[in-house]
Write a protein that holds these residues in place. Sequence first.
Motif, mmCIF file in Angstrom:
data_model
loop_
_atom_site.group_PDB
_atom_site.id
_atom_site.type_symbol
_atom_site.label_atom_id
_atom_site.label_comp_id
_atom_site.label_asym_id
_atom_site.label_seq_id
_atom_site.Cartn_x
_atom_site.Cartn_y
_atom_site.Cartn_z
ATOM 1 N N PHE A 181 32.893 34.616 52.234
ATOM 2 C CA PHE A 181 31.936 35.806 51.834
ATOM 3 C C PHE A 181 32.034 35.905 50.279
ATOM 4 C CE2 PHE A 181 32.821 37.058 56.115
ATOM 5 C CZ PHE A 181 31.591 37.725 56.615
ATOM 6 N N GLU A 182 32.778 34.809 49.680
ATOM 7 C CA GLU A 182 33.042 34.882 48.063
ATOM 8 C C GLU A 182 33.161 36.108 47.608
ATOM 9 O OE1 GLU A 182 29.400 32.854 46.613
ATOM 10 O OE2 GLU A 182 30.262 30.799 47.580
ATOM 11 N N ILE A 183 34.185 36.751 47.992
ATOM 12 C CA ILE A 183 34.699 38.110 47.781
ATOM 13 C C ILE A 183 36.230 38.140 47.281
ATOM 14 C CG2 ILE A 183 33.032 39.460 49.047
ATOM 15 C CD1 ILE A 183 35.572 39.736 51.286
ATOM 16 N N ARG A 184 36.496 37.031 46.352
ATOM 17 C CA ARG A 184 37.814 36.580 45.947
ATOM 18 C C ARG A 184 38.369 37.993 45.108
ATOM 19 N NH1 ARG A 184 35.356 32.616 46.076
ATOM 20 N NH2 ARG A 184 36.181 30.561 47.073
ATOM 21 N N TRP A 185 37.715 38.753 44.276
ATOM 22 C CA TRP A 185 38.113 39.877 43.661
ATOM 23 C C TRP A 185 38.514 41.046 44.479
ATOM 24 C CZ3 TRP A 185 38.427 39.928 38.052
ATOM 25 C CH2 TRP A 185 38.993 41.208 37.393
ATOM 26 N N ARG A 186 37.793 41.197 45.661
ATOM 27 C CA ARG A 186 37.810 42.372 46.503
ATOM 28 C C ARG A 186 39.136 42.126 47.283
ATOM 29 N NH1 ARG A 186 32.873 43.843 50.269
ATOM 30 N NH2 ARG A 186 31.983 42.995 48.355
ATOM 31 N N TYR A 244 43.414 33.376 50.808
ATOM 32 C CA TYR A 244 42.092 33.530 50.893
ATOM 33 C C TYR A 244 41.685 32.495 51.951
ATOM 34 C CZ TYR A 244 37.191 34.164 49.400
ATOM 35 O OH TYR A 244 35.975 34.438 49.364
ATOM 36 N N GLU A 255 31.339 36.824 40.425
ATOM 37 C CA GLU A 255 31.529 36.746 42.111
ATOM 38 C C GLU A 255 31.490 38.088 42.778
ATOM 39 O OE1 GLU A 255 33.464 33.549 44.604
ATOM 40 O OE2 GLU A 255 34.569 35.396 44.789
ATOM 41 N N ASP A 256 30.698 38.323 43.602
ATOM 42 C CA ASP A 256 30.768 39.624 44.374
ATOM 43 C C ASP A 256 30.301 40.768 43.256
ATOM 44 O OD1 ASP A 256 31.053 41.310 46.685
ATOM 45 O OD2 ASP A 256 33.256 41.421 46.215
#
Length: 141
Positions: free
Chosen positions: A73-78, A62, A41-42
């Motif tokens: 925005f599907e930015i879980r790692w960020r 989240y 993702e991302d």
Amino acid sequence: MTLKTRIRNSLLWALNHAPGVPNDSQFALVPRDPWAGWYAEDAVRSVANHGFVDEPGFVKAYERGVRAAGWDFEIRWRVHVALWAAAAGARIAGDFVECGVGRGMVSSAVLESLPWEDLEKRFWLIDTFLPYWTDAEGAQP
């Protein structure tokens, strides 16, 4: 259609129509997800260290960020990295500052993740408060 796909399809056709192949048996390639079991993702791909996506505290933070932004925005790692940095920052002197807040997704997640009632800190949010896009004449939607 790519050359690889055309070759694969031709081979499957030949296998399924070869002499002596019973009509009730069909050969097929089972499509597989090359990223199955990976975090993908991302623009981040990882097979390790992505268990945080299922941790209740992260999920709650989240989801609050998604509600604030209005969509995922599907930015879980960020967001995970931002929450890690916020937790580290909570242990040192000074306030929090986020520049380029946008729709507030990351700042909302940080607000959810830290025990603000126990911290003697303020959270400063800085942004232009203008959309990211304009048309050819510079007018905003």
